[in-house]
Design an enzyme around this catalytic site. Structure first.
Site, PDB file in Angstrom:
ATOM      1  N   LYS A 180       0.763  -0.971   0.108  1.00 15.11           N
ATOM      2  CA  LYS A 180       0.208   0.138   0.237  1.00 15.11           C
ATOM      3  C   LYS A 180       1.044   1.552  -0.303  1.00 15.11           C
ATOM      4  CE  LYS A 180      -1.882   2.502   2.947  1.00 15.11           C
ATOM      5  NZ  LYS A 180      -1.449   4.028   1.913  1.00 15.11           N
ATOM      6  N   GLU A 255      10.234   1.087  10.293  1.00 13.28           N
ATOM      7  CA  GLU A 255      11.381   1.843  10.407  1.00 13.28           C
ATOM      8  C   GLU A 255      10.809   3.605  10.167  1.00 13.28           C
ATOM      9  OE1 GLU A 255      13.203   4.901   8.714  1.00 13.28           O
ATOM     10  OE2 GLU A 255      12.971   3.881   6.766  1.00 13.28           O
ATOM     11  N   CYS A 289      14.157  10.216   6.357  1.00 11.23           N
ATOM     12  CA  CYS A 289      13.873   9.874   7.453  1.00 11.23           C
ATOM     13  C   CYS A 289      15.478  10.476   8.094  1.00 11.23           C
ATOM     14  CB  CYS A 289      13.233   8.637   7.645  1.00 11.23           C
ATOM     15  SG  CYS A 289      14.380   7.130   6.762  1.00 11.23           S
ATOM     16  N   GLU A 386      11.107  16.017  14.276  1.00  8.81           N
ATOM     17  CA  GLU A 386      11.844  16.045  12.574  1.00  8.81           C
ATOM     18  C   GLU A 386      11.516  17.055  12.036  1.00  8.81           C
ATOM     19  OE1 GLU A 386      12.328  11.895   9.707  1.00  8.81           O
ATOM     20  OE2 GLU A 386      10.293  11.869  10.899  1.00  8.81           O
TER      21      GLU A 386
END
Length: 485
Positions: A180, A255, A289, A386
């Site tokens: 997906k 992750e 990331c 982040e």
């Protein structure tokens, strides 16, 4: 789109070897982040249609897992060839729906194809063991078997590489897959499904579904026939999927978020550190990331590094991904722009200084100026969160101990980078950093041959390398009687 092969642009899902639309007729648009224009519309599948994809993968599993490793490897090699033969078209699709510069999109295609090639080889190396037996009449053997049906939920920032990194490993191990992709970038995944079909990969072995994340993600996480779930995305969603998968005790690879520190010690080769900083921070516009977020610089070289870095950042060319010479494309959507704008405003209000950039770009829309902030305090939200955009922040440190403490002052532990010419320091700092990957005097660490993954709130499990194959295999122990005990 100016594709050499327009048939790569698919607007239906791939389930059980068939291209299907939503039974409800519902769809959602895919938008070019550089222009705001609609590129295509793809199906918004419902939960029962996700179940059909899972059933298709389950039906294909018995035959696929019985194929020899050589046969599975050959299918992956054919897929790899198809990807490389359609390299430019795939890169165009990536740039159109993701916004990254075309040169970077070409790099992603090569990187993603590398995982297919790597796992074609690793399919041949799923070795078992013989173990010395404590009993004279028995032999102890172990061998490895595929986990089963696997779900892969992939992000928008690397829409090609994240799918191949997961699905190629699953297929090499003898598993079947339901993928997906992110709602922002489904067209790349559908193009990969088209190429898998052309490569002759049997129906049901690879399935690609699109639709609401909360609907399809829940189905993939809770369905008992899905035995492994691999997710790349936010820590918040990772926690949710982990909770949803708990009742069926699925294998998980997560992750998740990152907040990578980039340390520059006074003895570093500053020219090399500056080049590494630009690569680690501004690839994909900082929407990665493993992007360097927090630049921690020793006081002796802090001002010099800040001045040189500001010059390089100010020189970056911003624009649509297909424009010649563009180095930074748009952010993925307006929410990403608003988040970065808020983080900068809050940091400036608390004492940080804007050295260059600092706001929306004159191009408007989702474009943001490459930015450098200095004198950022660890107490500021921009230090803890982040950033996921073209914003670098600088914080000074005095010695090794303070540098390590600042670097580890994060709930995340995915990647870290540092520059030094002292071998003893290099080993000492690398061991002390709380993360899954460390780049020493390099600004990029990702490769199919090395394990990718993190610790702490950045998740668990590894992708790529020989360890990436292990994530899709179960170990079976066989105790064999061969004579009198």
């Amino acid at each position: 789109m100016n594709l050499n092969d327009p048939s790569l642009l698919r607007s239906r899902c791939y389930v059980g070897g068939h291209w299907v639309s939503a039974a409800s007729g519902k769809f959602f648009p895919v938008v070019n982040p550089a222009s705001g224009e609609e590129i295509a519309r793809v199906p918004a599948l419902a939960a029962d249609e996700a179940r059909q994809a899972i059933e298709a993968a389950a039906s294909a599993l018995p035959v696929w897992q019985k194929r020899t490793a050589e046969e599975r490897a050959e299918f992956l090699k054919r897929w790899h060839r198809q990807i490389l033969e359609n390299r430019e078209d795939l890169a165009r699709i990536v740039t159109l729906e993701n916004g990254k510069p075309f040169a970077e999109a070409l790099g992603e295609v090569d990187y993603g194809a590398g995982f297919v090639d790597w796992f074609a080889g690793e399919a041949l190396r799923a070795y078992g063991e013989t173990i010395p037996s404590p009993w004279p009449g028995r032999r102890i053997l172990t061998f490895k078997q595929p986990v089963g049906v696997c779900a892969a939920i992939t992000p928008w920032n690397f829409p090609l590489a994240m799918l191949t990194r997961k699905c190629a490993a699953a297929l090499a191990a003898g598993c079947t897959a339901v993928a997906k992709p992110a709602a922002e970038t489904p067209l790349t995944a559908l193009a990969l499904a088209e190429l898998a079909e052309r490569a002759g990969i049997p129906a049901g072995v690879v399935n690609v579904i699109t639709g609401p994340a909360e609907v399809l993600g829940t189905e993939l996480a809770t369905h008992p026939k899905v035995r492994k779930l691999s997710f790349t995305g936010s820590t918040r969603v990772g926690r949710l999927l982990m909770a949803q998968a708990a009742p069926t005790l699925k294998r998980l690879s997560l992750e998740l978020g990152g907040n990578a520190p980039f340390l520059v010690f006074a003895d570093a080769d500053l020219k090399a550190a500056l080049s590494g900083a630009m690569l680690a921070k501004f690839r994909n516009g900082g929407q990665s990331c493993v992007a360097a977020n927090r630049f921690l610089v020793q006081k002796e070289v802090y001002e010099e590094f800040a001045a040189e870095l500001a010059q390089r950042i100010a020189a970056l060319k911003v624009g649509p991904g297909f424009e010649a010479g563009v180095q930074v494309g748009p952010l993925i959507h307006a929410k990403a722009v608003a988040k970065i704008e808020a983080l900068i405003a809050e940091a400036v209000a608390q004492g940080a200084q804007v050295v260059t950039g600092g706001g929306r770009h004159l191009l408007g829309g989702n474009f943001f100026q490459p930015t450098l902030l200095k004198d950022v305090s660890p107490r500021m939200r921009i230090f803890a969160e982040e950033i996921f955009g073209p914003v670098a922040i600088l914080t000074a440190f005095t010695d090794d101990e303070e540098a390590i403490a600042l670097a580890n002052a994060s709930e995340y532990g995915l990647a870290a980078y540092f520059y030094t010419q002292d071998l003893k320091r290099a080993l000492r700092v690398a061991e002390a950093l709380e993360c899954g990957m460390v780049g020493v005097n390099v600004g990029r660490v990702s490769t199919p041959v090395a394990p990718f993954g993190g610790i702490k709130q950045s998740g668990f499990g590894r992708e790529g390398s020989k360890y990436g194959l292990e994530e899709y295999l179960e170990i079976k122990y066989l105790c064999l009687g061969v004579g009198e005990e």
